[in-house]
Design an enzyme around this catalytic site. Structure first.
Site, PDB file in Angstrom:
ATOM      1  N   GLN A   1      41.792  30.616  29.858  1.00  0.00           N
ATOM      2  CA  GLN A   1      42.085  29.538  30.809  1.00  0.00           C
ATOM      3  C   GLN A   1      41.324  28.302  30.332  1.00  0.00           C
ATOM      4  O   GLN A   1      40.137  28.379  30.017  1.00  0.00           O
ATOM      5  CB  GLN A   1      41.630  29.913  32.206  1.00  0.00           C
ATOM      6  CG  GLN A   1      42.087  28.887  33.232  1.00  0.00           C
ATOM      7  CD  GLN A   1      41.691  29.252  34.647  1.00  0.00           C
ATOM      8  OE1 GLN A   1      40.515  29.349  34.955  1.00  0.00           O
ATOM      9  NE2 GLN A   1      42.680  29.432  35.500  1.00  0.00           N
TER      10      GLN A   1
ATOM     11  N   TYR B   1      39.810  21.196  40.198  1.00  0.00           N
ATOM     12  CA  TYR B   1      39.585  20.614  38.875  1.00  0.00           C
ATOM     13  C   TYR B   1      40.600  19.516  38.558  1.00  0.00           C
ATOM     14  O   TYR B   1      41.537  19.275  39.316  1.00  0.00           O
ATOM     15  CB  TYR B   1      39.504  21.754  37.867  1.00  0.00           C
ATOM     16  CG  TYR B   1      38.533  22.801  38.388  1.00  0.00           C
ATOM     17  CD1 TYR B   1      37.194  22.466  38.614  1.00  0.00           C
ATOM     18  CD2 TYR B   1      38.965  24.065  38.796  1.00  0.00           C
ATOM     19  CE1 TYR B   1      36.297  23.367  39.175  1.00  0.00           C
ATOM     20  CE2 TYR B   1      38.078  24.977  39.363  1.00  0.00           C
ATOM     21  CZ  TYR B   1      36.743  24.622  39.558  1.00  0.00           C
ATOM     22  OH  TYR B   1      35.873  25.503  40.140  1.00  0.00           O
TER      23      TYR B   1
ATOM     24  N   ARG C   1      48.356  27.565  35.730  1.00  0.00           N
ATOM     25  CA  ARG C   1      47.931  28.062  37.037  1.00  0.00           C
ATOM     26  C   ARG C   1      47.840  26.878  37.988  1.00  0.00           C
ATOM     27  O   ARG C   1      47.241  25.847  37.649  1.00  0.00           O
ATOM     28  CB  ARG C   1      46.579  28.768  36.940  1.00  0.00           C
ATOM     29  CG  ARG C   1      46.266  29.526  38.224  1.00  0.00           C
ATOM     30  CD  ARG C   1      45.130  30.510  38.084  1.00  0.00           C
ATOM     31  NE  ARG C   1      45.385  31.679  38.928  1.00  0.00           N
ATOM     32  CZ  ARG C   1      44.458  32.334  39.609  1.00  0.00           C
ATOM     33  NH1 ARG C   1      43.196  31.985  39.520  1.00  0.00           N
ATOM     34  NH2 ARG C   1      44.774  33.360  40.373  1.00  0.00           N
TER      35      ARG C   1
ATOM     36  N   ARG D   1      39.246  40.522  41.949  1.00  0.00           N
ATOM     37  CA  ARG D   1      38.096  41.321  42.385  1.00  0.00           C
ATOM     38  C   ARG D   1      38.370  42.821  42.299  1.00  0.00           C
ATOM     39  O   ARG D   1      37.471  43.619  42.031  1.00  0.00           O
ATOM     40  CB  ARG D   1      37.699  40.889  43.796  1.00  0.00           C
ATOM     41  CG  ARG D   1      37.107  39.479  43.795  1.00  0.00           C
ATOM     42  CD  ARG D   1      37.002  38.911  45.200  1.00  0.00           C
ATOM     43  NE  ARG D   1      38.320  38.722  45.791  1.00  0.00           N
ATOM     44  CZ  ARG D   1      38.535  38.382  47.043  1.00  0.00           C
ATOM     45  NH1 ARG D   1      37.502  38.197  47.847  1.00  0.00           N
ATOM     46  NH2 ARG D   1      39.761  38.222  47.499  1.00  0.00           N
TER      47      ARG D   1
ATOM     48  N   CYS E   1      37.889  47.756  45.829  1.00  0.00           N
ATOM     49  CA  CYS E   1      37.211  46.540  46.274  1.00  0.00           C
ATOM     50  C   CYS E   1      37.275  46.467  47.804  1.00  0.00           C
ATOM     51  O   CYS E   1      38.333  46.680  48.395  1.00  0.00           O
ATOM     52  CB  CYS E   1      37.905  45.311  45.677  1.00  0.00           C
ATOM     53  SG  CYS E   1      37.221  43.754  46.268  1.00  0.00           S
TER      54      CYS E   1
ATOM     55  N   CYS F   1      33.752  42.346  49.851  1.00  0.00           N
ATOM     56  CA  CYS F   1      32.450  41.952  50.396  1.00  0.00           C
ATOM     57  C   CYS F   1      32.021  40.594  49.850  1.00  0.00           C
ATOM     58  O   CYS F   1      31.149  39.937  50.409  1.00  0.00           O
ATOM     59  CB  CYS F   1      31.394  42.996  50.082  1.00  0.00           C
ATOM     60  SG  CYS F   1      30.888  43.037  48.339  1.00  0.00           S
TER      61      CYS F   1
END
Lengths: 478, 478
Positions: free
Chosen positions: B98, B152, B200, B320, B343, B346
């Protein structure tokens, strides 16, 4: 249409599934007494045929505020009774007051939060809500609605951000539900178990750490267990992300959660319908047939009918759409969709509310306090002898539209089709020009404009004009 | 399973539809050079079988920042080449960097915004992106991904809140798209039209006045016209609603838009899947077969498979979930769902990122920098001779669970069923107690706990313990 099937809500039979959600009007004065202008606003909804009219929030307590209706003392009952009688004398619409408690706000930006209330203060709120609901019954209302949405006391307790550490919060869902539970119990005791009481609450808070539909499904089950006669889902409208203007009290509709609560034209249609359907389906799965209403850009008649016909929800709440045209229900029932004054979500009404001015619709004739009557004598607008003459010119990432005035036009609806898609109304304006900022170079767009007379009677649409927007130089790489 | 069908993305064939989205690791130093720890992180994803691995954002410019990979100079190419070679030597996973440009931020809370850039500075960004993509090709990457999401530079131009008034903004959609268009053209020119370049971007901004899916559908069409090889949808993560901690630089993931970007355990599963499906369907309706990826709590294998099998999107991004268990793809393919380290959202990983510490998963063994290997020698956890002995006790709006230690347990998964519903995993903990704050009085809940060894091998679950939570006194009004 399923939209026009009656529904029995705990003994209150609404003639159709169209609800006017509570909308502040600022048509009363600081004394909180119903005025003739207030009455005219709600009579207008009744004459248009809405099944359920929720009267703007009225306070259960005597705290200082802007122009806001009150139900905090028996002396307000005669005015409220006149409002009810006038609505009942107009149509079979049912009328229900939204009943509110709110915490203190100051022009400095300070605001009272849920954790600042003592237990005696909480006990007083419980009593005040009960007394207010009893007064609503006394005034002849068909039911009452507890305001547990947006930025107000019941909602602040229900919030996932409730900061209390005692039994009214304490980081537990049950704690967050305690105040509304006690309020409901007391209201039932004081107003009678046969008096319909609905609850409005947020399906999502749309703030940092706020609750989502994961919680609101559980909250809905509990509110149904409390015996809520209906559940009305709203969203957002919180103080937590409100932007403070120095010298002004916080307005809980000017942050992102406010965008979600009163979505402008850049948000999708029917934007909370899916969340509403999740809550309804969870209630059914738990054995609760409690009617569910949802609001949020539902003024497209097809959207509204589909939601109800598919059983996603039972009632559609249409606030700004019915403000723009209280005759929406009558026109939809008669199949006169092209005569609806269509809300373009410009949010002038929201801006008026945010500055405590009288809330009107920008599409109404200038200077009027109420939506114009649907007078059959009003003629359709007529283009001049030169014809409608729409021009559409691409200019630097924009397309500029111009058209001549049509005699008798109150406003003009601007429609666009992308490529070979269906035309969509993008805006409704009182001027004779419009700029399209959302075109893509290299694409073809087709436009037409339709003039509308007061109360919506349409004139002939212009010809459809197609524009090929030039592609930018970087679109076709070597 | 459709999830394991390969997909040709502009010549890059990914072996399955499972993507590791870019996740900051802070495993490099301030010099921005790939370290052996960096390599180990991505090799681990490759050995687990993810189809497409997006390497954490690497900067195209030499501005000061925390530990962040760089691709701003040819001197970074050897390190990146080693990373690529090691991943390619491990499995048939494809690996794509990326590539990011970001504006300046200061510890005072000040930040540079899009309108502060001069035209020469914009021209330089266009060149830097092109050079970086060419370097990505030189390093052997299978493609490159332009970061036009979150807080960004490219995203700030694309934003509906872009404050520029010239041709790179000017309140038009075309203006907001100009920078990404020029970047894409230049990257194609410098890296070759046969090098896959994905983009993206946010499907919704989730900030006040931010764009919604209404715009992102149009943006997607334009990005497809630019020749984007794939579109990867994220959401939120903006500076506009970030909360400033004095002395710290703004972290764009700690406001509501940050909640949406890296949703915690109180947000719904698959929360942006519907928006992704809207974009995909709009692209198809406009003749674009560009593959679409979407992310956001998609680590449930059934959710992931359903999305792809129904054609809602082409690729699922699982950040995650794959951090917790890089072997997720291999385990799902083998049907070993019960062995996945699940996952629990948390967000310890998010907190580590937010404080510039090395990002690990809280479910990994303490002190390890990488997910443990799926060693077949690891035994399933064993309860002691007294058995599992789960107790569940209702206490003041809560239910408290306790259970004994199991030998060889790395962590414990806590499951709950509401009334007669299906059990759902609510949490995964390393301790032997847990408190349920989301119960409703008057309801029955059933719990069990399952011990898991390192890398997920499960032990026997405890018996299921049912609890009737006492109803509050106000639940049944007279």
């Amino acid at each position: 249409m399923k939209l026009f099937e009656p529904l029995n809500i705990g003994g209150m039979v609404i003639p159709n599934r169209i609800m006017v959600p509570a909308m502040v009007t600022h048509l009363c004065k600081e004394d909180g007494v119903v005025t003739q202008d207030t009455i005219a606003r709600y009579v207008r909804y009744a004459s248009g045929g809405a099944g359920l009219i929720i009267v703007e929030a009225m306070a259960i307590h005597q705290v200082k505020s802007g122009p806001l209706l009150r139900i905090s003392d028996d002396r307000y009952v005669p005015g409220l009774r006149e409002l009810v009688d006038r609505v009942h004398g107009t149509s079979d619409s049912k009328i229900v007051p939204q009943i509110i408690h709110f915490l203190k706000v100051a022009r400095t930006g300070w605001r009272q939060t849920a954790d600042m209330l003592s237990i005696p203060e909480i006990d007083q709120i419980v009593e005040q809500f009960g007394d207010a609901v009893a007064r609503a019954r006394e005034a002849g209302f068909d039911g009452a609605e507890l305001h547990s949405a947006h930025a107000y006391t019941l909602s602040s307790f229900l919030s996932r951000t409730n900061p209390r550490t005692d039994e009214y919060g304490g980081q537990t869902l049950e704690g967050r539900l305690r105040l509304i539970g006690r309020v409901m119990e007391n209201a039932r005791r004081k107003a009678g178990v046969d008096f319909p009481i609905g609850i409005r609450f947020n399906v999502e808070e749309f703030i940092k750490n706020g609750y989502t539909v994961v919680d609101s499904k559980r909250i809905a089950v509990r509110l149904a267990e409390f015996g809520a006669s209906y559940l009305s889902l709203s969203a957002g409208g919180k103080f937590e992300d409100a932007q403070h203007t120095p010298g002004q009290v916080l307005y809980p509709y000017n942050g992102y959660s406010g965008d979600r609560c009163m979505p402008g034209d850049w948000l999708p249609r029917a934007l909370h319908a899916g969340l509403g359907a999740e809550v309804k389906s969870h209630l059914l799965a738990n054995g609760h047939k409690t009617p569910v209403a949802v609001a949020g850009k539902l003024s497209d008649p097809q959207d509204a009918e589909r939601l109800v016909a598919e059983g996603k929800v039972d009632i559609v709440g249409i606030a700004r759409g019915l403000l723009a045209d209280p005759d929406w229900p009558a026109k939809v029932r008669r199949g006169e969709l092209e005569r609806i004054v269509q809300c373009d979500y410009c949010n002038v009404c929201k801006a008026l509310d945010g500055t405590h001015r009288t809330v009107i619709c920008a599409l109404w004739p200038q200077g009027t306090l109420q939506a114009p009557a649907d007078d059959p004598a009003i003629q359709a607008p007529q283009w001049g002898p030169a014809g409608p003459g729409l021009t559409a010119t691409p200019k630097e990432s924009r397309v500029e539209l111009k058209w001549p005035k049509a005699a008798g036009a109150s406003h003009y609806e601007v429609y666009r089709a992308e490529e070979n898609g269906d035309p969509e109304m993008l805006d409704a304006v009182k001027v004779t020009f419009w700029v399209d900022n959302t075109v893509l170079g290299g694409h073809r767009y087709s436009y037409f404009v339709r003039p509308c007379a007061v109360s919506g009677r349409p004139g002939a649409r212009t010809d459809t004009v197609a524009v090929d927007v030039p592609a930018p130089s970087y679109l076709s790489p070597a």
